[in-house]
Design an enzyme around this catalytic site. Structure first.
Site, PDB file in Angstrom:
ATOM      1  CB  THR A  62      40.280  35.808  31.975  1.00 30.64           C
ATOM      2  OG1 THR A  62      38.982  36.344  31.903  1.00 30.64           O
ATOM      3  CG2 THR A  62      41.193  37.091  32.181  1.00 30.64           C
ATOM      4  CB  THR A 112      45.706  40.601  38.765  1.00 31.00           C
ATOM      5  OG1 THR A 112      45.459  40.831  37.744  1.00 31.00           O
ATOM      6  CG2 THR A 112      47.140  41.368  39.165  1.00 31.00           C
ATOM      7  CG  PHE A 126      47.936  43.246  28.995  1.00 27.97           C
ATOM      8  CD1 PHE A 126      48.996  43.417  28.206  1.00 27.97           C
ATOM      9  CD2 PHE A 126      47.118  42.147  29.070  1.00 27.97           C
ATOM     10  CE1 PHE A 126      49.106  42.147  27.357  1.00 27.97           C
ATOM     11  CE2 PHE A 126      47.138  41.153  28.187  1.00 27.97           C
ATOM     12  CZ  PHE A 126      48.422  41.038  27.460  1.00 27.97           C
ATOM     13  CG  HIS A 175      38.876  42.934  41.523  1.00 19.60           C
ATOM     14  ND1 HIS A 175      39.880  41.938  42.139  1.00 19.60           N
ATOM     15  CD2 HIS A 175      39.406  43.542  40.266  1.00 19.60           C
ATOM     16  CE1 HIS A 175      40.864  42.272  41.269  1.00 19.60           C
ATOM     17  NE2 HIS A 175      40.979  43.050  40.420  1.00 19.60           N
ATOM     18  N   GLY A 209      33.335  44.172  23.817  1.00 19.36           N
ATOM     19  CA  GLY A 209      33.582  44.435  25.167  1.00 19.36           C
ATOM     20  C   GLY A 209      34.086  45.434  25.732  1.00 19.36           C
ATOM     21  NE  ARG A 210      33.794  45.924  31.867  1.00 19.24           N
ATOM     22  CZ  ARG A 210      33.246  45.547  33.132  1.00 19.24           C
ATOM     23  NH1 ARG A 210      32.912  46.689  33.622  1.00 19.24           N
ATOM     24  NH2 ARG A 210      34.153  44.526  33.838  1.00 19.24           N
ATOM     25  CG  MET A 211      39.509  44.941  28.568  1.00 17.84           C
ATOM     26  SD  MET A 211      40.867  46.247  28.910  1.00 17.84           S
ATOM     27  CE  MET A 211      42.192  46.121  28.025  1.00 17.84           C
ATOM     28  CE  LYS A 217      38.635  39.762  39.154  1.00 12.23           C
ATOM     29  NZ  LYS A 217      38.814  39.373  37.557  1.00 12.23           N
TER      30      LYS A 217
END
Length: 237
Positions: free
Chosen positions: A94, A159, A119, A148, A13-15, A152
């Protein structure tokens, strides 16, 4: 502990990709010993990092901390592995269920765990400021406005809900507004409005790397801590 051995769960994934890249840029600080993806990886080793399928999770080498940005159906196995091996877990996955959140609390009796919706270290500081403002301004109107990118889907964002919990800590009702436009990485405004005045606390993220950097920071700070459930703001110093 100088070199931290990291398992990246959700590496495709992107993260996950950001975590792999940023870890490689700090080879004296982080060594990714396993990158775990949903499907069987090909090739098996990328830039010196061994890759594993989620079905092979039990066979990954020893690690000091796991960083998880996967999907809800992959959360339970990585939590169970960390408990089994007695190592910390940092997770930003999430959409997990109430039962999974409860499992985090149970795991925290045995290992250090941080599960967070964001984070960013700046957002961690913002949440603390919001809580202080709520305590100092009882009875004021509270609004959380978040923006966003157009892709999304969840609204309000996780958040925003976390900030809303901090803002509502003094008992005031919290109202939310969500905007989806362009390629906005993430903007959150918490507004306290009284008679004739208002206070706005704002955080803007301009690059997604801030979340990966924060997760790596949390992983380093969590390693060596006693068992318990931690927030990102507990790991700032």
């Amino acid at each position: 502990m100088n070199m931290l051995r990291v398992l990246v769960h959700g590496a495709s994934g992107r993260m996950g990709q950001s975590l792999l890249r940023l870890s490689a840029e700090q080879p004296d600080q982080y060594q990714v010993v396993a990158a775990v993806t949903r499907r069987t990886p090909s090739p098996r080793v990328v830039d010196g990092v061994p890759h594993f399928a989620a079905s092979e999770l039990a066979g990954v080498p020893a690690f000091d901390v796991a960083i998880d940005f996967s999907l809800p159906d992959g959360f339970d196995p990585i939590l169970a592995l960390c408990v089994e091996r007695g190592v910390p877990l940092v997770s930003g996955t999430t959409g997990i269920s109430a039962a999974q959140i409860e499992a985090v609390g149970q795991a925290a009796a045995r290992i250090p765990v941080v599960w967070a919706t964001n984070f960013s270290l700046g957002v961690a500081v913002l949440a603390e400021l919001v809580e202080r403002a709520a305590a100092a301004l009882p009875g004021w109107d509270v609004d959380v406005v978040e923006s966003h990118h157009v892709h999304k889907k969840d609204a309000p964002s996780g958040t925003a809900l976390t900030l809303g919990e901090a803002a509502g800590s003094a008992g005031a009702p919290v109202h939310y507004a969500s905007l989806r436009a362009g390629d906005i990485v993430g903007e959150h405004t918490v507004q306290f409005a009284g008679l004739g005045e208002r206070v706005e606390l704002i955080h803007r993220a301009t690059h997604r790397d801030v979340f990966a950097r924060g997760a790596l920071h949390a992983a380093r700070k969590l390693a060596g801590r006693p068992a318990g459930r931690y927030r990102v703001r507990d790991l700032l110093d």
